[in-house]
Design an enzyme around this catalytic site. Structure first.
Site, mmCIF file in Angstrom:
data_model
loop_
_atom_site.group_PDB
_atom_site.id
_atom_site.type_symbol
_atom_site.label_atom_id
_atom_site.label_comp_id
_atom_site.label_asym_id
_atom_site.label_seq_id
_atom_site.Cartn_x
_atom_site.Cartn_y
_atom_site.Cartn_z
ATOM 1 N N SER A 3 0.823 -1.215 0.000
ATOM 2 C CA SER A 3 0.000 0.000 0.000
ATOM 3 C C SER A 3 0.857 1.264 0.000
ATOM 4 O O SER A 3 0.330 2.367 -0.073
ATOM 5 C CB SER A 3 -0.938 -0.004 1.213
ATOM 6 O OG SER A 3 -0.206 -0.180 2.415
ATOM 7 N N ASN B 287 -2.043 -2.300 13.330
ATOM 8 C CA ASN B 287 -3.512 -2.173 13.352
ATOM 9 C C ASN B 287 -3.961 -0.928 14.098
ATOM 10 O O ASN B 287 -4.826 -0.187 13.622
ATOM 11 C CB ASN B 287 -4.142 -3.420 13.990
ATOM 12 C CG ASN B 287 -3.825 -4.689 13.195
ATOM 13 O OD1 ASN B 287 -3.261 -4.603 12.105
ATOM 14 N ND2 ASN B 287 -4.194 -5.833 13.731
ATOM 15 N N THR C 255 -41.006 24.719 -9.584
ATOM 16 C CA THR C 255 -41.165 23.372 -9.032
ATOM 17 C C THR C 255 -41.443 22.495 -10.240
ATOM 18 O O THR C 255 -42.053 22.964 -11.214
ATOM 19 C CB THR C 255 -42.321 23.263 -8.022
ATOM 20 O OG1 THR C 255 -43.555 23.502 -8.705
ATOM 21 C CG2 THR C 255 -42.190 24.271 -6.872
ATOM 22 N N HIS C 256 -40.962 21.272 -10.242
ATOM 23 C CA HIS C 256 -41.057 20.383 -11.409
ATOM 24 C C HIS C 256 -40.444 21.047 -12.643
ATOM 25 O O HIS C 256 -40.837 20.743 -13.761
ATOM 26 C CB HIS C 256 -42.508 19.993 -11.704
ATOM 27 C CG HIS C 256 -43.254 19.517 -10.496
ATOM 28 N ND1 HIS C 256 -43.384 18.195 -10.161
ATOM 29 C CD2 HIS C 256 -43.901 20.210 -9.526
ATOM 30 C CE1 HIS C 256 -44.079 18.085 -9.040
ATOM 31 N NE2 HIS C 256 -44.408 19.301 -8.626
ATOM 32 N N SER D 86 -15.498 24.616 -27.987
ATOM 33 C CA SER D 86 -15.651 23.390 -28.765
ATOM 34 C C SER D 86 -14.564 23.356 -29.829
ATOM 35 O O SER D 86 -14.217 24.394 -30.396
ATOM 36 C CB SER D 86 -17.032 23.372 -29.416
ATOM 37 O OG SER D 86 -17.030 22.517 -30.545
ATOM 38 N N LYS E 232 -19.258 28.015 -29.727
ATOM 39 C CA LYS E 232 -19.653 27.391 -28.466
ATOM 40 C C LYS E 232 -18.860 27.912 -27.269
ATOM 41 O O LYS E 232 -17.668 28.163 -27.348
ATOM 42 C CB LYS E 232 -19.445 25.866 -28.529
ATOM 43 C CG LYS E 232 -20.455 25.108 -29.335
ATOM 44 C CD LYS E 232 -21.888 25.202 -28.801
ATOM 45 C CE LYS E 232 -22.104 24.437 -27.518
ATOM 46 N NZ LYS E 232 -22.049 22.987 -27.712
ATOM 47 N N ASN F 116 -18.953 26.417 -23.416
ATOM 48 C CA ASN F 116 -19.587 25.347 -22.639
ATOM 49 C C ASN F 116 -19.328 25.491 -21.147
ATOM 50 O O ASN F 116 -18.223 25.854 -20.749
ATOM 51 C CB ASN F 116 -19.063 23.988 -23.111
ATOM 52 C CG ASN F 116 -19.390 23.721 -24.563
ATOM 53 O OD1 ASN F 116 -20.453 24.130 -25.038
ATOM 54 N ND2 ASN F 116 -18.500 23.067 -25.266
ATOM 55 N N GLU G 218 -20.503 21.109 -15.501
ATOM 56 C CA GLU G 218 -20.828 19.742 -15.929
ATOM 57 C C GLU G 218 -19.913 18.734 -15.251
ATOM 58 O O GLU G 218 -20.334 17.665 -14.815
ATOM 59 C CB GLU G 218 -20.695 19.622 -17.447
ATOM 60 C CG GLU G 218 -21.738 20.420 -18.193
ATOM 61 C CD GLU G 218 -21.409 20.476 -19.676
ATOM 62 O OE1 GLU G 218 -21.745 19.523 -20.384
ATOM 63 O OE2 GLU G 218 -20.785 21.456 -20.102
ATOM 64 N N TYR H 147 -9.156 -6.623 13.073
ATOM 65 C CA TYR H 147 -8.597 -6.075 11.832
ATOM 66 C C TYR H 147 -8.585 -7.139 10.746
ATOM 67 O O TYR H 147 -8.290 -8.297 10.999
ATOM 68 C CB TYR H 147 -7.164 -5.572 12.063
ATOM 69 C CG TYR H 147 -6.511 -5.093 10.777
ATOM 70 C CD1 TYR H 147 -6.729 -3.805 10.307
ATOM 71 C CD2 TYR H 147 -5.729 -5.959 10.006
ATOM 72 C CE1 TYR H 147 -6.162 -3.373 9.115
ATOM 73 C CE2 TYR H 147 -5.159 -5.529 8.818
ATOM 74 C CZ TYR H 147 -5.384 -4.249 8.363
ATOM 75 O OH TYR H 147 -4.831 -3.823 7.177
ATOM 76 N N GLN I 295 -7.430 -2.238 4.285
ATOM 77 C CA GLN I 295 -6.453 -1.426 3.552
ATOM 78 C C GLN I 295 -7.133 -0.719 2.368
ATOM 79 O O GLN I 295 -6.652 0.309 1.904
ATOM 80 C CB GLN I 295 -5.314 -2.327 3.065
ATOM 81 C CG GLN I 295 -4.230 -1.596 2.326
ATOM 82 C CD GLN I 295 -2.979 -2.436 2.160
ATOM 83 O OE1 GLN I 295 -2.241 -2.660 3.116
ATOM 84 N NE2 GLN I 295 -2.744 -2.938 0.962
ATOM 85 N N LYS J 34 -8.386 3.370 2.123
ATOM 86 C CA LYS J 34 -7.652 4.624 1.910
ATOM 87 C C LYS J 34 -7.856 5.239 0.546
ATOM 88 O O LYS J 34 -7.986 6.460 0.430
ATOM 89 C CB LYS J 34 -6.164 4.396 2.179
ATOM 90 C CG LYS J 34 -5.853 4.393 3.655
ATOM 91 C CD LYS J 34 -4.445 3.954 3.903
ATOM 92 C CE LYS J 34 -4.391 3.044 5.105
ATOM 93 N NZ LYS J 34 -5.206 1.817 4.991
HETATM 94 N N1 ARG Z 1 -1.229 -1.203 5.267
HETATM 95 C C1 ARG Z 1 -2.111 -1.733 6.237
HETATM 96 C C2 ARG Z 1 -3.508 -1.086 6.108
HETATM 97 O O1 ARG Z 1 -3.577 -0.075 5.507
HETATM 98 C C3 ARG Z 1 -1.574 -1.476 7.595
HETATM 99 C C4 ARG Z 1 -2.086 -2.411 8.644
HETATM 100 C C5 ARG Z 1 -1.488 -3.757 8.438
HETATM 101 N N2 ARG Z 1 -1.882 -4.655 9.496
HETATM 102 C C6 ARG Z 1 -1.694 -5.957 9.370
HETATM 103 N N3 ARG Z 1 -2.085 -6.686 10.386
HETATM 104 N N4 ARG Z 1 -1.177 -6.500 8.312
HETATM 105 O O2 ARG Z 1 -4.501 -1.587 6.577
#
Ligand code: ARG
Length: 468
Positions: A27, A114, A160-161, A282, A288, A290, A295, A322, A327, A330
């Site tokens: 990651s 974790n 409205t509508h 355009s 044009k 735009n 949009e 966990y 992961q 993110k």
């Molecule tokens: N890169 C992991 C995540 O974003 C970190 C936590 C990893 N924990 C583990 N027990 N492998 O979740």
């Protein structure tokens, strides 16, 4: 065989991960942006370890100085990732070890990735994501208020509508897009409150066996409380889901504002003209111009909804504790923050710089939009509203059949339909009068709108409530 001491695990493994597994699993390419939060958390944790007697103060200072140097490398862009840097936590610790040697290995005492990753992500939300989005919302709100102040008298058809309904002040329409954003700011403040709970000190799942003062750690890192259950703390991603819901709803609000302005900027409406700076041309049609800014705003809202659904789908059905699935929290989070960081200033700019054509809005008003006012007139003469509605319906039909506008229909015609009509009925056909009568709180009368603007300005000037 653990050929590489800087992998955070591996003692029990005889083979390194397959290349495909590594690419799949790592990651670092996306969580490296958490470096400042990760290092801040680790510095506080090193001090907590020292307070608990697990590090000498010298060791703690060595670790803190080393971490500060790693942060500097990230900031200067000189940090060189190694192949075993599977995530930001591993990368920082590996580099710390290179810089300060074996003592680096003491930092992870009682800590797990974790509780660490959950702490980092919360810090990112508290220190970066929420303030960025909140500032963007505020900027757009300010642009709406500023346009409302610049056009305090302008009348427009309200819909409205998407059918002409009743006259409104243009400023009232503008502010109708201020309040949803205000609620979004409140939702962010609420989300921040639940985000400001510290998971660090939960270990992998069962808590820490060491005498870590979690309250002091929380204070140092700006959290308002510590998590009450270690097993929940390492698996809780509610705060991300809440943030993504707020982001998705902001997307919906921006999309609706954009849609109004896209319509209003067509030749058919002609209520506003977007500045060139927020429009594009355009490649084929030279004439044009735009409204791409708006949009794309409408389009980006789809992506924000997707980010929320992605996370909820990841979380659903995971067992307690966990799981590596988490992961996947993110990328949708970062995507939503980046999307809003790009979108909000564009919408604010488009609103702040658009030209408003008051005369085109006034020309779009028609008398039929005052039919409700005519029914209200009969109510003031003592008729029940239901009956008044019915009678005005007959008047409207008569006007349509004879092709005469309501204000030109002779009094005799009106009186033939109902004797409560009198010569003063013609006063009704004045959009400004209709608007001015709606002066109860929240209405479109100029004085009520002035009060709204006053409230809006006060809210813009006030700080976001601090986490309690
Ligand atoms: N890169 C992991 C995540 O974003 C970190 C936590 C990893 N924990 C583990 N027990 N492998 O979740």
């Amino acid at each position: 065989m653990n050929r590489n001491p800087h992998r955070l695990w591996g003692g029990r493994f005889t083979e390194p991960p397959a290349e495909a597994m590594r690419r799949f699993h790592d990651s670092f390419p996306f969580d490296r942006r958490l470096y400042a939060h990760d290092i801040r958390g680790s510095i506080a944790y090193a001090r907590a370890l020292a307070r608990a007697g697990l590090l000498t103060s010298e060791e703690a200072e060595q670790i803190v100085a080393g971490l500060a140097q790693v942060r500097e490398e990230f900031e200067q862009g000189t940090f060189v990732p190694a192949s075993e840097d599977e995530d930001i936590h591993t990368a920082v610790e590996r580099r710390l070890h290179e810089l300060i040697g074996e003592v680096a290995g003491k930092l992870h005492t009682g800590r797990s990735r974790n509780d660490q990753v959950a702490t980092d992500t919360r810090l990112y939300l508290l220190e970066e994501a929420i303030p960025t989005v909140e500032a963007g919302l505020r900027e757009l709100q300010a642009a709406l208020v500023q346009q409302a102040q610049a056009h305090p008298q302008a009348l427009m058809p309200g819909y409205t509508h998407l059918q002409r309904a009743q006259p409104l002040l243009f400023a009232h329409w503008l502010l109708s897009h201020f309040w949803p954003l205000q609620r979004d700011r409140e939702r962010l403040a609420d989300c921040r409150r639940r985000t400001a709970v510290l998971p660090l000190g939960s270990g992998a799942l069962a808590g820490t066996p060491f005498p870590i003062d979690r309250e002091a750690l929380a204070q140092e890192l700006g959290f308002r409380a510590v998590s009450p259950n270690s097993l929940d703390a390492v698996a809780d991603r509610d705060y991300i889901a809440e943030f993504l819901f707020v982001a998705a709803l902001i997307g919906v609000h921006l999309s609706r504002l954009a849609e109004d302005l896209i319509l209003f900027s067509t030749a058919e409406f002609g209520f506003v003209t977007l500045a060139d700076a927020y429009s594009t041309g355009s490649s084929l049609m030279p004439q044009k111009k735009n409204p791409d800014s708006l949009e794309l705003t409408r389009g980006k809202s789809g992506r924000l909804l997707g980010d929320l659904v992605t996370l909820l789908a990841v979380l659903k059905g995971t067992p307690s504790g966990y799981n590596k699935d988490f992961q996947e929290d993110k990328e949708p989070l970062f995507d939503a923050v980046e999307t809003l960081a790009l979108t909000l200033p564009v919408v604010a700019g488009a609103v702040a710089t658009m030209t408003v054509h008051e005369e085109r809005m006034a020309a779009a008003l028609d008398e039929a939009m005052l039919a409700t006012d005519l029914a209200d007139y009969l109510v003031e003469k003592g008729l029940p509203f239901r009956q008044a509605h019915q009678i005005v319906g007959q008047v409207v039909r008569e006007a349509a059949e004879t092709g005469v506008p309501l204000s030109q229909l002779p009094l005799a015609c009106y009186r033939a339909i109902h004797p409560a009509f009198a010569a003063d009925l013609y006063r009704v056909f004045d959009a400004a009068r209709s608007v001015a009568r709606r002066r109860a709180v929240g209405g479109t009368a100029p004085e009520a709108v002035r009060e709204q603007i006053r409230q809006a300005e006060a809210l813009l000037a006030s700080e976001m409530p601090a986490p309690e």
